[in-house]
Scaffold this motif. Structure first.
Motif, PDB file in Angstrom:
ATOM      1  N   GLY A 196       0.926  -1.080   0.121  1.00  0.00           N
ATOM      2  CA  GLY A 196      -0.130   0.049  -0.109  1.00  0.00           C
ATOM      3  C   GLY A 196       0.911   1.262   0.137  1.00  0.00           C
ATOM      4  N   SER A 197       0.429   2.144  -0.467  1.00  0.00           N
ATOM      5  CA  SER A 197       1.285   3.495  -0.792  1.00  0.00           C
ATOM      6  C   SER A 197       0.472   4.779  -0.834  1.00  0.00           C
ATOM      7  CB  SER A 197       2.246   3.369  -1.889  1.00  0.00           C
ATOM      8  OG  SER A 197       3.409   4.225  -1.728  1.00  0.00           O
ATOM      9  N   CYS A 198       1.197   5.782  -1.081  1.00  0.00           N
ATOM     10  CA  CYS A 198       0.193   7.047  -1.006  1.00  0.00           C
ATOM     11  C   CYS A 198       1.177   8.164  -1.572  1.00  0.00           C
ATOM     12  CB  CYS A 198      -0.310   7.274   0.365  1.00  0.00           C
ATOM     13  SG  CYS A 198      -1.268   8.597   0.513  1.00  0.00           S
ATOM     14  N   VAL A 199       0.521   9.230  -1.824  1.00  0.00           N
ATOM     15  CA  VAL A 199       1.492  10.685  -2.221  1.00  0.00           C
ATOM     16  C   VAL A 199       1.250  11.536  -0.918  1.00  0.00           C
ATOM     17  CG1 VAL A 199       1.584  12.602  -3.885  1.00  0.00           C
ATOM     18  CG2 VAL A 199       0.658  10.363  -4.732  1.00  0.00           C
ATOM     19  N   GLU A 200       2.415  11.423  -0.235  1.00  0.00           N
ATOM     20  CA  GLU A 200       2.128  12.133   1.075  1.00  0.00           C
ATOM     21  C   GLU A 200       3.530  12.539   1.652  1.00  0.00           C
ATOM     22  OE1 GLU A 200       3.482  10.571   4.140  1.00  0.00           O
ATOM     23  OE2 GLU A 200       2.792   8.520   4.159  1.00  0.00           O
ATOM     24  N   PRO A 201       3.660  13.339   2.536  1.00  0.00           N
ATOM     25  CA  PRO A 201       2.652  14.264   2.891  1.00  0.00           C
ATOM     26  C   PRO A 201       2.637  15.647   2.396  1.00  0.00           C
ATOM     27  CG  PRO A 201       4.427  14.295   4.448  1.00  0.00           C
ATOM     28  CD  PRO A 201       4.846  13.508   3.339  1.00  0.00           C
ATOM     29  N   VAL A 202       1.418  15.725   1.661  1.00  0.00           N
ATOM     30  CA  VAL A 202       1.490  16.892   0.594  1.00  0.00           C
ATOM     31  C   VAL A 202       1.404  18.501   1.263  1.00  0.00           C
ATOM     32  CG1 VAL A 202       0.254  17.991  -1.360  1.00  0.00           C
ATOM     33  CG2 VAL A 202       0.404  15.522  -1.214  1.00  0.00           C
ATOM     34  N   GLY A 227      -3.369   7.242  -3.599  1.00  0.00           N
ATOM     35  CA  GLY A 227      -4.213   8.298  -2.974  1.00  0.00           C
ATOM     36  C   GLY A 227      -3.264   9.377  -2.352  1.00  0.00           C
ATOM     37  N   ALA A 228      -3.989  10.367  -1.479  1.00  0.00           N
ATOM     38  CA  ALA A 228      -3.051  11.707  -1.081  1.00  0.00           C
ATOM     39  C   ALA A 228      -3.311  11.739   0.399  1.00  0.00           C
ATOM     40  CB  ALA A 228      -3.330  12.622  -2.156  1.00  0.00           C
ATOM     41  N   MET A 229      -2.476  12.241   1.009  1.00  0.00           N
ATOM     42  CA  MET A 229      -2.584  12.688   2.347  1.00  0.00           C
ATOM     43  C   MET A 229      -1.839  14.102   2.481  1.00  0.00           C
ATOM     44  SD  MET A 229      -0.868  11.293   5.820  1.00  0.00           S
ATOM     45  CE  MET A 229       0.925  12.284   5.653  1.00  0.00           C
ATOM     46  N   MET A 250      -7.149  19.485  -1.811  1.00  0.00           N
ATOM     47  CA  MET A 250      -6.932  17.692  -1.542  1.00  0.00           C
ATOM     48  C   MET A 250      -7.703  17.009  -2.612  1.00  0.00           C
ATOM     49  SD  MET A 250      -3.996  17.163   0.169  1.00  0.00           S
ATOM     50  CE  MET A 250      -4.324  15.335   0.144  1.00  0.00           C
ATOM     51  N   ALA A 251      -9.201  17.647  -2.435  1.00  0.00           N
ATOM     52  CA  ALA A 251     -10.023  16.872  -3.236  1.00  0.00           C
ATOM     53  C   ALA A 251      -9.751  16.559  -4.756  1.00  0.00           C
ATOM     54  CB  ALA A 251     -11.269  17.579  -3.033  1.00  0.00           C
ATOM     55  N   ALA A 258      -6.413   9.297  -8.601  1.00  0.00           N
ATOM     56  CA  ALA A 258      -7.106   8.059  -9.056  1.00  0.00           C
ATOM     57  C   ALA A 258      -6.927   8.120 -10.589  1.00  0.00           C
ATOM     58  CB  ALA A 258      -8.472   8.133  -8.884  1.00  0.00           C
ATOM     59  N   LEU A 259      -7.041   8.935 -11.080  1.00  0.00           N
ATOM     60  CA  LEU A 259      -7.170   8.957 -12.819  1.00  0.00           C
ATOM     61  C   LEU A 259      -5.581   8.694 -13.365  1.00  0.00           C
ATOM     62  CD1 LEU A 259      -9.199  11.997 -13.800  1.00  0.00           C
ATOM     63  CD2 LEU A 259      -9.795   9.788 -13.761  1.00  0.00           C
ATOM     64  N   ILE A 260      -4.424   9.000 -12.520  1.00  0.00           N
ATOM     65  CA  ILE A 260      -3.384   8.935 -12.937  1.00  0.00           C
ATOM     66  C   ILE A 260      -2.782   7.570 -12.600  1.00  0.00           C
ATOM     67  CG2 ILE A 260      -0.644   9.525 -12.602  1.00  0.00           C
ATOM     68  CD1 ILE A 260      -1.897  12.565 -11.844  1.00  0.00           C
ATOM     69  N   THR A 261      -3.175   6.897 -11.455  1.00  0.00           N
ATOM     70  CA  THR A 261      -2.885   5.642 -11.297  1.00  0.00           C
ATOM     71  C   THR A 261      -3.679   4.625 -11.883  1.00  0.00           C
ATOM     72  OG1 THR A 261      -4.339   5.574  -9.065  1.00  0.00           O
ATOM     73  CG2 THR A 261      -1.842   5.945  -9.065  1.00  0.00           C
ATOM     74  N   GLY A 262      -4.704   4.995 -12.429  1.00  0.00           N
ATOM     75  CA  GLY A 262      -5.533   4.157 -13.442  1.00  0.00           C
ATOM     76  C   GLY A 262      -6.134   2.699 -12.880  1.00  0.00           C
ATOM     77  N   GLN A 263      -6.377   2.093 -13.809  1.00  0.00           N
ATOM     78  CA  GLN A 263      -7.430   0.771 -13.724  1.00  0.00           C
ATOM     79  C   GLN A 263      -6.395  -0.099 -12.494  1.00  0.00           C
ATOM     80  OE1 GLN A 263     -10.304   0.267 -15.048  1.00  0.00           O
ATOM     81  NE2 GLN A 263     -10.500   1.966 -16.278  1.00  0.00           N
ATOM     82  N   ALA A 264      -5.370  -0.167 -12.438  1.00  0.00           N
ATOM     83  CA  ALA A 264      -4.286  -1.142 -11.988  1.00  0.00           C
ATOM     84  C   ALA A 264      -4.521  -1.003 -10.397  1.00  0.00           C
ATOM     85  CB  ALA A 264      -3.204  -1.148 -12.443  1.00  0.00           C
ATOM     86  N   ILE A 265      -4.872   0.220  -9.814  1.00  0.00           N
ATOM     87  CA  ILE A 265      -4.665   0.627  -8.564  1.00  0.00           C
ATOM     88  C   ILE A 265      -6.327   0.818  -8.041  1.00  0.00           C
ATOM     89  CG2 ILE A 265      -3.934   1.760  -6.563  1.00  0.00           C
ATOM     90  CD1 ILE A 265      -1.410   1.989  -8.299  1.00  0.00           C
ATOM     91  N   PRO A 266      -6.996  -0.226  -7.423  1.00  0.00           N
ATOM     92  CA  PRO A 266      -8.331  -0.022  -7.079  1.00  0.00           C
ATOM     93  C   PRO A 266      -8.470   1.105  -6.003  1.00  0.00           C
ATOM     94  CG  PRO A 266      -7.680  -2.175  -6.244  1.00  0.00           C
ATOM     95  CD  PRO A 266      -6.662  -1.553  -7.201  1.00  0.00           C
ATOM     96  N   GLY A 267      -7.525   0.839  -4.951  1.00  0.00           N
ATOM     97  CA  GLY A 267      -7.827   1.730  -3.677  1.00  0.00           C
ATOM     98  C   GLY A 267      -7.410   3.095  -3.764  1.00  0.00           C
ATOM     99  N   ASN A 268      -8.126   4.137  -3.206  1.00  0.00           N
ATOM    100  CA  ASN A 268      -7.796   5.573  -3.473  1.00  0.00           C
ATOM    101  C   ASN A 268      -8.028   6.385  -2.014  1.00  0.00           C
ATOM    102  OD1 ASN A 268      -7.113   8.089  -4.466  1.00  0.00           O
ATOM    103  ND2 ASN A 268      -9.064   8.707  -4.931  1.00  0.00           N
ATOM    104  N   CYS A 269      -6.902   6.326  -1.296  1.00  0.00           N
ATOM    105  CA  CYS A 269      -6.991   6.799   0.041  1.00  0.00           C
ATOM    106  C   CYS A 269      -6.869   8.306   0.163  1.00  0.00           C
ATOM    107  CB  CYS A 269      -5.976   6.288   1.104  1.00  0.00           C
ATOM    108  SG  CYS A 269      -4.382   6.708   0.947  1.00  0.00           S
ATOM    109  N   THR A 270      -7.530   8.729   1.480  1.00  0.00           N
ATOM    110  CA  THR A 270      -7.087  10.154   1.627  1.00  0.00           C
ATOM    111  C   THR A 270      -6.901  10.285   3.220  1.00  0.00           C
ATOM    112  OG1 THR A 270      -7.751  12.380   1.365  1.00  0.00           O
ATOM    113  CG2 THR A 270      -9.363  11.031   2.309  1.00  0.00           C
ATOM    114  N   HIS A 271      -6.107  11.069   3.823  1.00  0.00           N
ATOM    115  CA  HIS A 271      -5.887  11.247   5.490  1.00  0.00           C
ATOM    116  C   HIS A 271      -5.465  12.725   5.586  1.00  0.00           C
ATOM    117  CE1 HIS A 271      -5.634   8.817   9.008  1.00  0.00           C
ATOM    118  NE2 HIS A 271      -4.602   9.499   9.253  1.00  0.00           N
ATOM    119  N   GLU A 272      -5.948  13.341   6.518  1.00  0.00           N
ATOM    120  CA  GLU A 272      -7.059  12.649   7.398  1.00  0.00           C
ATOM    121  C   GLU A 272      -8.434  12.914   6.796  1.00  0.00           C
ATOM    122  OE1 GLU A 272      -6.330  15.066  10.869  1.00  0.00           O
ATOM    123  OE2 GLU A 272      -4.914  13.888  11.555  1.00  0.00           O
TER     124      GLU A 272
END
Length: 331
Positions: A196-202, A227-229, A250-251, A258-272
């Motif tokens: 699992g990974s993420c674009v963080e902390p932005v 996703g992005a945090m 952040m929205a 989600a659009l950049i990671t595309g079909q291969a990555i189903p999860g799209n997280c945000t935090h907090e």
């Protein structure tokens, strides 16, 4: 509505892989433009198609203390002087937290530590946590860098995956070389652990180029979620002066990821957790207990940390159905 943006959105929705240039184009628009609104709607639609039921993952922070890796955005950083005294949860408390999170409906459970935490003790805690689980809930490790041998030990202890990130400003505002972060990711993959990974902390000072770079990293590593945090300002830290990215921004970032990671990555997280990002495509949230690198309290459940029911309520308010049972992302 810009025709170029429409083409990029349609390419992503049709399964195409966006280039760096196309990815930057998604992020350059003001959040109140028609283009940004279209990006957010498309991000939501894609996230729903890939993971129709949203997930809530629970994280247990096992320890606090001054961390020598000194990540400037973290409350554990030695230079931020938040936690000058170290402390650790005992095994009984960890097991109680595991049972509580699973009982409340967490779809996966993470154990998190600073780099000072003893690796053998972490394996011991992992085995105890795994034994306490009653519903085949996936157990995920969120720890410092490690080699292949330790990755194999994590898997033997009952972990099915790890959360690991090449973070914003890695190697500049942290003492973690980028190549070391990648070596850990590759070790986890070789050992058969899911990522699992993420674009963080932005932060508001980060460029479109760096946001896109880190997003493509998550795509390249084949993470189960991205996703992005946003960065939470730690009082007194060198990054505090920059403040925080707005939830409106952040929205848009979460939807674009989600659009950049595309079909291969189903999860799209945000935090907090926040309504704008969830409404616009975030389908994974975290409930937290114990320590938290964005919190100045050693018990985040008494301060910043969200509960599983609170996360579920937020998802439902934003039109998502929350998954019951073990995570599909880490199945």
């Amino acid at each position: 509505m810009d025709s170029g943006v429409s083409k990029i959105i349609n390419k992503a929705l049709d399964g195409g892989v966006l280039t760096e240039k196309e990815s930057r184009e998604l992020l350059r628009w003001d959040d109140l433009t028609d283009e940004a609104a279209a990006i957010r709607l498309a991000g939501r639609r894609l996230s729903e198609d890939l993971l129709p039921k949203a997930e809530i993952h629970g994280q247990i922070g096992l320890n606090v203390g001054a961390c020598p890796k000194d990540c400037k955005f973290c409350s554990f950083a030695v230079s931020n002087k938040v936690f000058t005294e170290g402390s650790e949860l005992d095994k009984e408390t960890v097991v109680d937290y595991v049972k509580l999170l699973e009982e409340k409906g967490a779809n996966a459970i993470y154990l998190m530590t600073t780099v000072r935490y003893d690796q053998e003790k972490f394996l011991e805690m992992g085995r105890a946590a795994h034994e306490a689980l009653e519903q085949n809930t996936p157990l995920i490790a969120n720890v410092g860098d490690f080699d292949l041998d330790y990755a194999k030990e994590l898997k033997k202890a009952g972990f099915v995956g790890v959360y690991h990130v090449v973070r914003m400003g890695e190697g500049e505002f942290t003492r973690c070389p980028v190549e070391t972060r990648w070596a850990t990711i590759h070790a986890a993959q070789e050992a058969g652990l899911l990522l699992g990974s993420c674009v963080e902390p932005v932060g508001p000072e980060h460029s479109l180029e760096e946001i896109v770079e880190k997003t493509i990293y998550t795509r390249e590593m084949g993470a189960k979620f991205s996703g992005a945090m946003r960065r939470t300002p730690i009082e007194g830290s060198v990054l505090c002066e920059y403040g925080a990215v707005t939830y409106a921004r952040m929205a848009t970032i979460v939807a674009a990821v989600a659009l950049i990671t595309g079909q291969a990555i189903p999860g799209n997280c945000t935090h907090e957790p926040n309504q704008l990002a969830v409404f616009n495509g975030a389908n994974l949230l975290w409930a937290e207990v114990g320590s938290n690198p964005r919190d100045t309290s050693g018990k985040t459940e008494e301060n910043r940390g969200w509960t599983v029911p609170r996360c579920r309520d937020l998802l439902e308010e934003c039109g998502w159905e929350a998954l019951d049972g073990p995570s599909l992302l880490f199945s």
